[in-house]
Design a protein around this motif. Structure first.
Motif, PDB file in Angstrom:
ATOM      1  N   ALA A   1      34.165 -52.298 169.934  1.00  0.00           N
ATOM      2  CA  ALA A   1      35.405 -52.987 169.750  1.00  0.00           C
ATOM      3  C   ALA A   1      35.340 -54.250 169.634  1.00  0.00           C
ATOM      4  N   VAL A   2      35.075 -54.931 168.381  1.00  0.00           N
ATOM      5  CA  VAL A   2      34.681 -56.151 168.395  1.00  0.00           C
ATOM      6  C   VAL A   2      35.961 -57.045 168.109  1.00  0.00           C
ATOM      7  N   THR A   3      37.145 -56.767 167.766  1.00  0.00           N
ATOM      8  CA  THR A   3      38.329 -57.725 167.562  1.00  0.00           C
ATOM      9  C   THR A   3      39.705 -57.043 168.190  1.00  0.00           C
ATOM     10  N   TRP A   4      40.503 -57.915 168.523  1.00  0.00           N
ATOM     11  CA  TRP A   4      41.543 -57.569 169.291  1.00  0.00           C
ATOM     12  C   TRP A   4      42.339 -56.454 168.525  1.00  0.00           C
ATOM     13  N   ALA A   5      42.239 -56.375 167.033  1.00  0.00           N
ATOM     14  CA  ALA A   5      42.890 -55.351 166.169  1.00  0.00           C
ATOM     15  C   ALA A   5      42.283 -53.939 166.636  1.00  0.00           C
TER      16      ALA A   5
ATOM     17  N   SER B   1      52.403 -55.461 164.753  1.00  0.00           N
ATOM     18  CA  SER B   1      52.581 -56.927 165.122  1.00  0.00           C
ATOM     19  C   SER B   1      51.586 -57.874 164.015  1.00  0.00           C
ATOM     20  N   LEU B   2      50.288 -57.205 164.162  1.00  0.00           N
ATOM     21  CA  LEU B   2      49.438 -57.957 163.316  1.00  0.00           C
ATOM     22  C   LEU B   2      49.843 -58.064 161.842  1.00  0.00           C
TER      23      LEU B   2
ATOM     24  N   GLN C   1      45.514 -62.641 160.632  1.00  0.00           N
ATOM     25  CA  GLN C   1      46.016 -61.317 161.559  1.00  0.00           C
ATOM     26  C   GLN C   1      45.819 -60.116 160.552  1.00  0.00           C
ATOM     27  N   LYS C   2      46.497 -60.038 159.445  1.00  0.00           N
ATOM     28  CA  LYS C   2      46.608 -59.105 158.790  1.00  0.00           C
ATOM     29  C   LYS C   2      45.262 -58.431 158.259  1.00  0.00           C
ATOM     30  N   HIS C   3      44.628 -59.322 158.062  1.00  0.00           N
ATOM     31  CA  HIS C   3      43.140 -59.186 157.542  1.00  0.00           C
ATOM     32  C   HIS C   3      42.286 -58.408 158.887  1.00  0.00           C
ATOM     33  N   MET C   4      42.681 -59.027 160.045  1.00  0.00           N
ATOM     34  CA  MET C   4      41.934 -58.359 161.186  1.00  0.00           C
ATOM     35  C   MET C   4      42.392 -57.125 161.353  1.00  0.00           C
ATOM     36  N   ALA C   5      43.580 -56.622 161.086  1.00  0.00           N
ATOM     37  CA  ALA C   5      43.958 -55.417 160.869  1.00  0.00           C
ATOM     38  C   ALA C   5      43.410 -54.446 160.006  1.00  0.00           C
TER      39      ALA C   5
ATOM     40  N   GLY D   1      49.069 -70.403 167.900  1.00  0.00           N
ATOM     41  CA  GLY D   1      50.559 -70.354 167.355  1.00  0.00           C
ATOM     42  C   GLY D   1      50.762 -68.943 166.712  1.00  0.00           C
ATOM     43  N   MET D   2      50.075 -68.096 167.015  1.00  0.00           N
ATOM     44  CA  MET D   2      50.534 -66.768 166.190  1.00  0.00           C
ATOM     45  C   MET D   2      51.148 -65.770 167.458  1.00  0.00           C
ATOM     46  N   GLN D   3      51.663 -64.705 166.960  1.00  0.00           N
ATOM     47  CA  GLN D   3      52.332 -63.750 167.738  1.00  0.00           C
ATOM     48  C   GLN D   3      51.745 -62.428 167.675  1.00  0.00           C
ATOM     49  N   TRP D   4      51.321 -62.014 169.109  1.00  0.00           N
ATOM     50  CA  TRP D   4      50.865 -60.773 169.332  1.00  0.00           C
ATOM     51  C   TRP D   4      51.581 -59.618 169.655  1.00  0.00           C
TER      52      TRP D   4
END
Lengths: 315, 250
Positions: free
Chosen positions: A117-121, A173-174, A181-185, B247-250
């Motif tokens: 599990a390497v990222t928050w996503a 949310s991502l 964030q979208k890339h992370m997802a 600054g991002m929302q989670w």
């Protein structure tokens, strides 16, 4: 004597066929008992090994709300481990013996937890895909023939479907966030997709246990049927998130009424099952370390309980 | 903004935040499943309390401040937790000794805050005291169990109790804000706090057959923002996402 066993066997199967549950004190074929010890303990081990990849993100969760829900989730997995070990103990084996089998490598756990599990996503993808795949198996197991297992599953399924929604909500949310964030997802979905499909086990023609398992209601559907059901359920969710499909071969097949998907890398599957995945050694080492470092604590608790018992008897 | 009240709420929230962080590091690594689940439960309770304190603090602060800004976006010297809570999880006896001292103090503090003139504080304290009553029972039972278990557990427990004694003095050092809050009927009486702490911990240690550490000095600084070396590493983990993706929302 042989006739008696045959008769017992027939009665046993008739009981299962009539939809009654088998309880720990009922007569059962030795093979049934052993199969259940193997399967329930494997499930219990998966719960506690499964605490590790997500547990690794609790201290880094991005908000207090996410931290609390993740911690509660991982704690739930520990609770599931606890019910399942208890269900397994009703078959005449101790929790210590089961741990011994895990630590020696004799018992398996779900191979998915050998991926990092390497990222928050990944906290989103694991909840959404991995728990989602697990639920498909587990919903089926609420109707399995062994009573304690079926009852444990009812409770576990309720919590797991909550976890799945929570995972999907993290992804949502991502996907509603920034490009980063979208890339992370997307990256996380791409990594977890294939291992999630592998969770259903080998193709039906290579699965050795299926026939017997269906007879005992350990399985009501085959590996391939469940895998297809998972793909059919998940593809629209990927589209809802606005992410790209992780497999270019995914396509709706009008004739079959199902999504087609590309070939699974079974070499990778067998390599990871065989102990050579990205985190197999770390996962097992972490479990063993917790167990070995905790030995003096468990011994102390036992010694204290005995002393208290002696004191009560002396009064 | 009522700065004293804001600062006071930060003092109330930071210690459970950092201790909860330490406990959450243990999730999945406990000596057995029951203890693992219990320690995670305590961490969950503490984080719940932190959210209550920080949500109130954010309201007092205004200007759109959130609980997460307070929890994740301060510099090291702005954290006001006691140094005790930063100490690492060296072994289970350390975890229990740290928890035992903290719970004894936390229980007495919250008992008094239930009577606070600030209604929001008294409501949060009334909710938290139920949880902390359980925490205190859990940690003191383990002090007894380890103290009177095997020779090894006794040695480890005694060592941990003696080690953490140097951090307990800070629990009773009153900052100006705490003095002000006591004077206005919002905060706690530290004399009572100390007396209750001493009486409870001595009773448990006696019952466990453990020596009561005699110590006439204390580590201090956390409540004024001067921490041990451990806090920096804790913040590196705690703040990682907020700092790396601002600054991002989670």
């Amino acid at each position: 004597m042989e006739i008696d066993i045959n008769r017992l066997d027939l009665e046993f199967q008739a009981k299962i066929d009539s939809g009654k549950t088998i309880e720990p004190k009922d007569w059962m074929p030795e093979k049934y008992r052993k199969t259940h010890i193997r399967q329930i303990s494997q499930h219990a081990h998966s719960e506690i090994v499964g605490m590790l990849p997500e547990g690794n993100w609790i201290t880094r969760a991005p908000s207090l709300r996410r931290k609390v829900t993740l911690l509660a989730k991982v704690q739930d997995e520990g609770g599931h481990g606890l019910y399942l070990y208890s269900a397994c103990e009703t078959l005449g084996i101790s929790r210590d013996e089961l741990f011994e089998q895990l630590h020696s490598g004799k018992a398996k756990y779900s191979s998915i937890f050998n991926y990092p599990a390497v990222t928050w996503a990944d906290m989103g993808a694991v909840g959404w895909l991995v728990d989602g795949a697990a639920i498909m198996n587990q919903v089926m197991l609420t109707r399995t023939s062994f009573g304690p297992y079926a009852r444990a599953m009812v409770r576990i399924c309720k919590e797991e479907s909550f976890h799945q929604r929570q995972g999907f909500e993290i992804m949502l949310s991502l996907c509603n966030g920034t490009a980063v964030q979208k890339h992370m997802a997307q990256e996380s979905l791409n990594r977890w997709w294939w291992p999630s499909l592998m969770m259903f086990g080998p193709r039906d023609e290579e699965s050795t246990h299926t026939e017997q398992a269906i007879k005992w209601k350990i399985k009501l559907k085959t590996n391939d049927e469940l895998r297809q059901q998972f793909v059919d359920q998940t593809v629209p969710q990927i589209e809802l998130l606005g992410l790209e499909l992780p497999d270019p071969a995914i396509k709706w097949n009008e004739e079959r009424g199902h999504y087609d998907f590309g070939p699974i890398n079974w070499d990778e599957f067998w390599r990871v099952v065989g102990g050579n995945g990205p985190c197999n050694r770390e996962r097992l080492a972490a479990r063993k370390e917790a167990w070995e470092k905790g030995a003096w604590v468990r011994e102390a608790a036992l010694a204290y309980a005995e002393k208290q018992e002696n004191l009560r008897e002396a009064v | 903004m009522n700065k004293s009240l804001y600062d006071y709420l930060i003092l109330l929230g930071d210690s459970p935040l950092i201790l909860g962080h330490r406990l959450s590091e243990l999730c999945g690594h406990g000596p057995n499943l029951e203890t693992d689940i219990a320690l995670s439960n305590i961490a969950l309770d503490l984080f719940g309390q932190v959210r209550n304190w920080f949500q109130y603090a954010a309201e007092i602060h205004g200007e759109g401040k959130t609980e997460d800004d307070i929890a994740f976006l301060r510099y090291e010297h702005e954290y006001r937790n006691v140094i005790l809570t930063e100490q690492p999880n060296k072994d289970f006896a350390w975890v229990i000794a740290r928890q035992f001292y903290f719970d004894a103090w936390h229980y007495s503090l919250l008992t008094q805050l239930c009577e606070s003139r600030d209604e929001r504080i008294s409501a949060i304290a009334a909710k938290s005291i139920k949880e902390v009553t359980y925490h205190r029972r859990f940690s003191s039972e383990w002090v007894k169990r380890l103290g009177d278990g095997t020779e090894e557990s006794r040695a480890r427990m005694e060592n941990a109790i003696a080690h953490f004694a140097m951090y307990k003095g800070e629990l009773f050092e009153e900052t100006n804000v705490e003095k002000e809050m006591f004077a206005s009927g919002t905060g706690a009486d530290f004399k009572v706090l100390k007396a209750q702490f001493e009486s409870f911990t001595n009773e448990v240690l006696n019952e466990a057959g453990l020596e009561i550490p005699q110590i006439d000095w204390t580590q201090r600084g956390g409540k004024h923002g001067v921490h041990s070396e451990h806090l920096g590493y804790i913040l590196a983990d705690l703040q990682y996402m907020q700092r790396a993706y601002p600054g991002m929302q989670w």
